[in-house]
Design a protein around this motif. Sequence first.
Motif, PDB file in Angstrom:
ATOM      1  N   GLY A 262       0.790  -1.223   0.000  1.00 22.69           N
ATOM      2  CA  GLY A 262       0.000   0.000   0.000  1.00 22.69           C
ATOM      3  C   GLY A 262       0.821   1.271   0.000  1.00 22.69           C
ATOM      4  O   GLY A 262       0.277   2.358   0.176  1.00 22.69           O
ATOM      5  N   ILE A 263       2.133   1.136  -0.200  1.00 20.61           N
ATOM      6  CA  ILE A 263       3.035   2.282  -0.154  1.00 20.61           C
ATOM      7  C   ILE A 263       3.708   2.427  -1.512  1.00 20.61           C
ATOM      8  O   ILE A 263       4.208   1.444  -2.065  1.00 20.61           O
ATOM      9  CB  ILE A 263       4.114   2.090   0.925  1.00 20.61           C
ATOM     10  CG1 ILE A 263       3.477   1.751   2.270  1.00 20.61           C
ATOM     11  CG2 ILE A 263       4.995   3.321   1.054  1.00 20.61           C
ATOM     12  CD1 ILE A 263       4.462   1.211   3.286  1.00 20.61           C
ATOM     13  N   ALA A 264       3.713   3.624  -2.050  1.00 18.15           N
ATOM     14  CA  ALA A 264       4.353   3.858  -3.344  1.00 18.15           C
ATOM     15  C   ALA A 264       5.850   4.097  -3.169  1.00 18.15           C
ATOM     16  O   ALA A 264       6.299   4.651  -2.166  1.00 18.15           O
ATOM     17  CB  ALA A 264       3.720   5.056  -4.035  1.00 18.15           C
ATOM     18  N   ALA A 265       6.606   3.645  -4.159  1.00 15.27           N
ATOM     19  CA  ALA A 265       8.030   3.967  -4.216  1.00 15.27           C
ATOM     20  C   ALA A 265       8.171   5.271  -5.005  1.00 15.27           C
ATOM     21  O   ALA A 265       7.830   5.322  -6.185  1.00 15.27           O
ATOM     22  CB  ALA A 265       8.803   2.845  -4.905  1.00 15.27           C
ATOM     23  N   LEU A 266       8.631   6.320  -4.320  1.00  9.55           N
ATOM     24  CA  LEU A 266       8.727   7.634  -4.938  1.00  9.55           C
ATOM     25  C   LEU A 266      10.157   7.932  -5.365  1.00  9.55           C
ATOM     26  O   LEU A 266      11.116   7.530  -4.705  1.00  9.55           O
ATOM     27  CB  LEU A 266       8.282   8.727  -3.965  1.00  9.55           C
ATOM     28  CG  LEU A 266       6.896   8.626  -3.338  1.00  9.55           C
ATOM     29  CD1 LEU A 266       6.652   9.832  -2.436  1.00  9.55           C
ATOM     30  CD2 LEU A 266       5.817   8.511  -4.396  1.00  9.55           C
ATOM     31  N   LEU A 267      10.276   8.660  -6.452  1.00  9.54           N
ATOM     32  CA  LEU A 267      11.532   9.307  -6.825  1.00  9.54           C
ATOM     33  C   LEU A 267      11.232  10.794  -6.808  1.00  9.54           C
ATOM     34  O   LEU A 267      10.301  11.254  -7.481  1.00  9.54           O
ATOM     35  CB  LEU A 267      11.992   8.862  -8.209  1.00  9.54           C
ATOM     36  CG  LEU A 267      13.368   9.368  -8.655  1.00  9.54           C
ATOM     37  CD1 LEU A 267      14.477   8.778  -7.782  1.00  9.54           C
ATOM     38  CD2 LEU A 267      13.630   9.033 -10.118  1.00  9.54           C
ATOM     39  N   ALA A 268      11.978  11.557  -6.010  1.00  6.60           N
ATOM     40  CA  ALA A 268      11.626  12.964  -5.815  1.00  6.60           C
ATOM     41  C   ALA A 268      12.865  13.825  -5.642  1.00  6.60           C
ATOM     42  O   ALA A 268      13.899  13.370  -5.137  1.00  6.60           O
ATOM     43  CB  ALA A 268      10.720  13.119  -4.596  1.00  6.60           C
ATOM     44  N   LEU A 269      12.746  15.065  -6.064  1.00  2.00           N
ATOM     45  CA  LEU A 269      13.729  16.089  -5.736  1.00  2.00           C
ATOM     46  C   LEU A 269      13.344  16.691  -4.392  1.00  2.00           C
ATOM     47  O   LEU A 269      12.171  17.013  -4.162  1.00  2.00           O
ATOM     48  CB  LEU A 269      13.739  17.187  -6.804  1.00  2.00           C
ATOM     49  CG  LEU A 269      14.331  16.834  -8.159  1.00  2.00           C
ATOM     50  CD1 LEU A 269      13.931  17.882  -9.197  1.00  2.00           C
ATOM     51  CD2 LEU A 269      15.848  16.724  -8.082  1.00  2.00           C
ATOM     52  N   VAL A 270      14.311  16.854  -3.499  1.00  2.97           N
ATOM     53  CA  VAL A 270      14.048  17.475  -2.195  1.00  2.97           C
ATOM     54  C   VAL A 270      15.079  18.559  -1.943  1.00  2.97           C
ATOM     55  O   VAL A 270      16.247  18.434  -2.322  1.00  2.97           O
ATOM     56  CB  VAL A 270      14.070  16.437  -1.050  1.00  2.97           C
ATOM     57  CG1 VAL A 270      12.927  15.456  -1.196  1.00  2.97           C
ATOM     58  CG2 VAL A 270      15.398  15.694  -0.985  1.00  2.97           C
ATOM     59  N   TRP A 271      14.627  19.650  -1.327  1.00  3.82           N
ATOM     60  CA  TRP A 271      15.517  20.752  -0.975  1.00  3.82           C
ATOM     61  C   TRP A 271      14.901  21.507   0.191  1.00  3.82           C
ATOM     62  O   TRP A 271      13.750  21.263   0.563  1.00  3.82           O
ATOM     63  CB  TRP A 271      15.750  21.676  -2.182  1.00  3.82           C
ATOM     64  CG  TRP A 271      14.536  22.409  -2.676  1.00  3.82           C
ATOM     65  CD1 TRP A 271      14.138  23.671  -2.355  1.00  3.82           C
ATOM     66  CD2 TRP A 271      13.542  21.911  -3.601  1.00  3.82           C
ATOM     67  NE1 TRP A 271      12.975  23.995  -3.004  1.00  3.82           N
ATOM     68  CE2 TRP A 271      12.595  22.942  -3.782  1.00  3.82           C
ATOM     69  CE3 TRP A 271      13.368  20.704  -4.284  1.00  3.82           C
ATOM     70  CZ2 TRP A 271      11.479  22.789  -4.602  1.00  3.82           C
ATOM     71  CZ3 TRP A 271      12.262  20.555  -5.101  1.00  3.82           C
ATOM     72  CH2 TRP A 271      11.340  21.585  -5.264  1.00  3.82           C
ATOM     73  N   LEU A 283      16.419  24.323 -10.541  1.00  2.26           N
ATOM     74  CA  LEU A 283      15.109  23.680 -10.469  1.00  2.26           C
ATOM     75  C   LEU A 283      14.277  23.966 -11.715  1.00  2.26           C
ATOM     76  O   LEU A 283      13.491  23.107 -12.151  1.00  2.26           O
ATOM     77  CB  LEU A 283      14.367  24.133  -9.216  1.00  2.26           C
ATOM     78  CG  LEU A 283      14.946  23.619  -7.883  1.00  2.26           C
ATOM     79  CD1 LEU A 283      14.241  24.294  -6.712  1.00  2.26           C
ATOM     80  CD2 LEU A 283      14.840  22.105  -7.783  1.00  2.26           C
ATOM     81  N   ARG A 284      14.435  25.135 -12.289  1.00  5.62           N
ATOM     82  CA  ARG A 284      13.728  25.433 -13.542  1.00  5.62           C
ATOM     83  C   ARG A 284      14.190  24.502 -14.647  1.00  5.62           C
ATOM     84  O   ARG A 284      13.380  24.017 -15.452  1.00  5.62           O
ATOM     85  CB  ARG A 284      13.933  26.894 -13.948  1.00  5.62           C
ATOM     86  CG  ARG A 284      13.176  27.880 -13.067  1.00  5.62           C
ATOM     87  CD  ARG A 284      13.129  29.268 -13.700  1.00  5.62           C
ATOM     88  NE  ARG A 284      14.437  29.881 -13.760  1.00  5.62           N
ATOM     89  CZ  ARG A 284      14.973  30.610 -12.781  1.00  5.62           C
ATOM     90  NH1 ARG A 284      14.278  30.805 -11.659  1.00  5.62           N
ATOM     91  NH2 ARG A 284      16.164  31.163 -12.911  1.00  5.62           N
ATOM     92  N   HIS A 285      15.481  24.205 -14.686  1.00  4.45           N
ATOM     93  CA  HIS A 285      15.989  23.253 -15.678  1.00  4.45           C
ATOM     94  C   HIS A 285      15.469  21.857 -15.393  1.00  4.45           C
ATOM     95  O   HIS A 285      15.185  21.077 -16.314  1.00  4.45           O
ATOM     96  CB  HIS A 285      17.527  23.279 -15.703  1.00  4.45           C
ATOM     97  CG  HIS A 285      18.099  24.447 -16.435  1.00  4.45           C
ATOM     98  ND1 HIS A 285      18.271  24.453 -17.811  1.00  4.45           N
ATOM     99  CD2 HIS A 285      18.534  25.657 -16.000  1.00  4.45           C
ATOM    100  CE1 HIS A 285      18.792  25.603 -18.191  1.00  4.45           C
ATOM    101  NE2 HIS A 285      18.959  26.353 -17.108  1.00  4.45           N
ATOM    102  N   CYS A 286      15.348  21.505 -14.105  1.00  2.00           N
ATOM    103  CA  CYS A 286      14.782  20.202 -13.764  1.00  2.00           C
ATOM    104  C   CYS A 286      13.329  20.099 -14.227  1.00  2.00           C
ATOM    105  O   CYS A 286      12.897  19.048 -14.737  1.00  2.00           O
ATOM    106  CB  CYS A 286      14.866  19.972 -12.247  1.00  2.00           C
ATOM    107  SG  CYS A 286      16.530  19.644 -11.630  1.00  2.00           S
ATOM    108  N   ASP A 287      12.556  21.187 -14.045  1.00  2.00           N
ATOM    109  CA  ASP A 287      11.169  21.186 -14.505  1.00  2.00           C
ATOM    110  C   ASP A 287      11.087  20.855 -15.987  1.00  2.00           C
ATOM    111  O   ASP A 287      10.276  20.042 -16.421  1.00  2.00           O
ATOM    112  CB  ASP A 287      10.525  22.557 -14.254  1.00  2.00           C
ATOM    113  CG  ASP A 287      10.146  22.752 -12.783  1.00  2.00           C
ATOM    114  OD1 ASP A 287      10.077  21.748 -12.049  1.00  2.00           O
ATOM    115  OD2 ASP A 287       9.947  23.911 -12.399  1.00  2.00           O
TER     116      ASP A 287
END
Length: 291
Positions: A262-271, A283-287
């Motif tokens: 019931g838990i998703a595996a996330l890939l995320a940017l964090v700051w 971050l604009r380039h990441c978008d």
Amino acid sequence: MDLRQLEYFVAVAETGSFTRAATRVHITQSGVSAQIKALEQELGAELFDRSGRVARLTEAGSAALRHARAALDSTLDLRDAIDDVKGLVRGRLTIGMVIGCEVAPLFDALAGFHREHPGIELELAEANSDHLVAGVRAGSLDVALAGLAGEPPDHLASRIIASERLVALTAPGSELAARGSVTVTGLTAYEIICLPEGTGIRDVLDRAFAGVTGLRPAVALVATSPDTVAGLARRGLGVAVLSESIAAAHPDLVSIPVDGVGIAALLALVWQDRASPALSAFLRHCDAAFR
């Protein structure tokens, strides 16, 4: 009262420990304690209850925390405002990424940012996701691409790149491939090959097992690279547990969704909640790259 005292106060409040706060701000524990004591004397109130193993905010400390954070943010905003007026993006960016996780859009964002701002020094750091998140909290990393279990970490800004299921990867012709399905409980019948503790995928697996069986999974083999995990499964050494997108890179293996997770595996940017002009530009380039 000076800004260093406020910085140390916030660090102790967020970590719950004078020792961890000292590591975060790169001074000795005695130095942190002395500065907090001086701040308490100036304010005329104790900010922390030191009677337990965890440094807990007193009522006065809780009231002061919001204002201390606001004061620190204001000083950073002042510098950023001057940089914006000058059109200046300066300094250095330290970017964290999961060990062995080659995400092409991140590299595209780095390349685009470097072409636009060649004067910014870039440093890449690879680590397990728990260390990446800790690095962002401590300020040693400006931003990190991390694997997470279920939800982004508290008190950090984040951008979710992917939210995926866990899958079991097995060699064609294996007993599991013939069955075509598997549950969390069903994985106990197989030798499990997975990433190490502290990675998002492993955290999802551990939490799913604990929720269903009350136990930790019996992982037979651990490797830091997803390709290595898949390669071991390819040779019949067990069943690899990875995410959907990683599994898709190995079409010669049979990919079977793990039911009951019931838990998703996330890939995320964090700051951290505030971003410097350099980080905002990255971050604009990441978008653009991840879009």
